[in-house]
Design an enzyme around this catalytic site. Structure first.
Site, PDB file in Angstrom:
ATOM      1  CG  ASP A   8      -3.910  -1.804   5.876  1.00  0.00           C
ATOM      2  OD1 ASP A   8      -2.907  -1.243   6.356  1.00  0.00           O
ATOM      3  OD2 ASP A   8      -3.845  -2.719   5.033  1.00  0.00           O
ATOM      4  CE  LYS A  70       2.379   1.599   8.298  1.00  0.00           C
ATOM      5  NZ  LYS A  70       1.453   0.570   7.805  1.00  0.00           N
ATOM      6  CD  GLU A 171       0.308  -2.722   9.278  1.00  0.00           C
ATOM      7  OE1 GLU A 171       1.212  -3.468   8.831  1.00  0.00           O
ATOM      8  OE2 GLU A 171       0.328  -1.484   9.157  1.00  0.00           O
ATOM      9  CG  ASP A 193       1.984  -7.314   6.754  1.00  0.00           C
ATOM     10  OD1 ASP A 193       2.144  -7.004   5.560  1.00  0.00           O
ATOM     11  OD2 ASP A 193       1.350  -6.613   7.561  1.00  0.00           O
TER      12      ASP A 193
END
Ligand code: AMP
Length: 568
Positions: A8, A70, A171, A193
């Site tokens: 992850d 990211k 994810e 999320d």
């Protein structure tokens, strides 16, 4: 074959795990931590420091500490939201070739995939030390709404770290897999999320070993970092008022306030109020000072209410896309550290009419799902992989279903660079409502969706849809293009991502270039262009001259993507 990791790769933190015959084993850092900050420091003293050890340089030399890579990976530096996100970082980012963001730190220039590759390499090394074996493969998770460019750049980061990226999985799909694997569930779930940098919502149907994404949506630029910034602004004003210093002019001071803000935020998840002092503030007049603070949870809730509202709006959008009512959802999984905030949980409960499931670890569940998928792809899963004790796993007999649709469109009178005729919209392919095997499905089957509409520019600055948002992937669609002028040997097609009718209101993806075309009178040439989104969510384009059957790989010149070879 070495071990395949599930990773992850998060905006704030990363977690890695591996499936073993007895369960999922998490990869630990030097202090036995499971959660590894996605932070890369290039200290003045030399070398590269990654993870927990890198974080401490944030105070002493913040301009050498790269975090939140990211947020920028595979992005076009000129995109407005990227420009906004850049205001939140203290390191230097410049425009590189192809409009990609380049980090300039000390004497080095690095692409975002290169920064992320340091995080991946760190995890790979920790894993090799822990497991005593070589790690050469990985399944890496990405936000469901990551673009083609962001996915390609993430794969590139894996490659630079010496990892063969077996698969990119979304994810929320990974979280659903960790939740459902081995339990033979029959449920419709929502995976909410809310992490450090992004927000994602996915709605999935779980039936036995089949995980079908019904819809997913998200916001790249919405996460815990925004909440920290809101609180930091308040602290900065207090600093100005009480200490008569504007911290916005003093980088180390601002960093200290940001770290204080994050700690206050986390404290308020457990307590009704936070009161104390941020000490060790080095003021420009060389005096050390403390900044007192007193913030109630209610105050904090007011401060972040707008951000939380945005997550709810996106969630409603996803429900509408899946044609589901909130009451149709059997379980809401909370993923990402920001779901620990009581206001977030309250709003989830209000929207769905049920309390979210907080029984899973929001920091680890995604890596756990990635590890299961990695184990599945390398044939390392067996009946004992202790996610669900009673789960019987047979030998592999059924690979994931493909949904290739090819809707070829006959040519029509030429109209500039635009496609000549709208194709029949692709029917939603049939998917099994039950695992259609007489015996248990050997491996989890992940059926994902295209995260955003892919479209092309037509005459007059409008768009025409190519691949629909939430269409099941892998998917393929073909279009026929033609030339607008006599003897035209090159056609350019602007591609974008988004739902707006006007091209400029969408996110430009790049220009598809078809060249070396045979010289013909205008409109005579028929070029069939096939767009395929693979199981990793990556777009592949191929062009065929219909008359001669000659094929060429067309390329989409993706803005913000790394230059060939990954360097700058
Ligand atoms: P992730 O990207 O999932 O690792 O989430 C990281 C984000 O979660 C960061 O913004 C953290 O500050 C935030 N976070 C972690 N723990 C808490 C907590 N107890 N309360 C509020 N936010 C938290």
């Amino acid at each position: 074959m070495g071990v395949a990791l599930g990773i992850d790769l998060g905006t704030t933190n990363s977690v890695a795990a591996v499936a073993t015959p007895t369960g999922v084993e998490f990869i630990l850092g030097s202090r036995n931590e499971r959660v590894h900050p996605s932070v890369v420091a290039f200290p003045t003293a030399g070398g590269v420091v990654v993870g927990s050890d890198a974080k401490k340089y944030r105070l002493t030399e913040p301009q050498h500490v790269i975090h939140s890579a990211k947020r920028f990976i595979g992005q076009n530096i000129r995109a407005p939201l990227v420009q906004l996100a850049l205001t939140g970082v203290r390191y230097k980012v410049e425009e590189g070739p192809n409009q990609q963001p380049i980090v300039t730190v000390r004497d080095r220039r690095l692409t975002m995939p290169e920064i992320s590759s340091h995080v991946l390499l760190h995890l790979k090394r920790c894993a090799e030390r822990q497991l005593g074996t070589t790690v050469s493969e990985a399944v890496i998770t990405v936000p469901a709404n990551f673009t083609d460019g962001q996915r390609q750049a993430t794969k590139e980061a894996g490659r630079l770290a010496g990892l063969d990226v077996l698969r990119l999985i979304n994810e929320p799909t990974a979280a659903a897999l960790a939740y459902g694997f081995g339990h033979q569930r029959d449920q419709t779930i929502a995976v909410f999320d809310f992490g450090g940098g992004t927000f994602d919502i996915s709605l999935l149907r779980i039936q036995g070993d089949v995980y079908e994404v019904l819809a997913s949506d998200g916001d790249f630029f919405l996460g815990g970092d925004d909440l920290d910034r809101a609180l930091t602004d308040l602290l900065a004003s207090e600093c100005n008022r009480i200490l008569r210093v504007d911290p916005r002019q003093h980088l180390p001071l601002m960093m200290k306030l940001m770290m204080g803000a994050e700690a206050i935020k986390c404290h308020l998840s457990e307590n009704d109020a936070a009161e104390g002092e941020i000490d060790g503030l080095d003021l420009p007049n060389a005096k050390a000072a403390q900044l007192p603070f007193q913030i109630s949870r209610r105050q904090f809730d007011d401060m972040i209410a707008g951000y939380v509202l945005r997550t709810m709006d996106v969630t409603r959008q996803a429900l509408a896309a899946a044609q589901l009512a909130p009451g149709d959802i059997d379980e809401v999984l909370c993923v990402g550290g920001s779901t620990r905030i009581p206001l977030v949980r309250r709003r989830i409960a209000e929207l769905f009419g049920r309390e979210p499931n907080i029984g899973i670890n929001p920091d680890e569940v995604v890596a756990q799902g990635a590890a299961i998928q990695a184990g599945s792809l390398t044939g390392k899963l067996d009946a004992g992989t202790g996610m669900g004790a009673s789960h019987a796993i047979a030998t592999a007999s059924h690979s994931p279903l493909a949904h290739d649709i090819s809707s070829s469109v006959p040519g029509a009178p030429p109209r500039g660079r635009s496609p000549t005729q709208a194709p029949t919209p692709p029917p939603r392919p049939h998917r099994p409502t039950q695992p259609q095997l007489a015996r248990p499905v050997a491996r989890p089957i992940l059926l994902d969706v295209n995260p955003a509409t892919l479209a092309i520019q037509t005459a007059g600055g409008y768009t025409e849809k190519l691949l629909d948002k939430n269409a099941p992937i892998p998917i393929q669609q073909a279009r026929v293009f033609t030339t607008a002028r006599d003897n035209q040997t090159r056609v350019e097609i602007d591609c974008c991502r988004g739902e707006a009718r006007r091209y400029t209101e969408n996110e430009p993806l790049g220009t598809l270039v078809l060249d070396r075309l045979p010289a013909r009178p205008r409109g005579e040439l028929k070029i069939e262009v096939s767009f395929r989104v693979d199981a990793d969510g990556i777009l592949h384009v191929q062009a065929t001259d219909v008359a001669s059957g000659t094929r060429q790989e067309a390329y989409l010149n993706v803005l913000g993507a790394p230059a060939p070879g990954g360097g700058t």
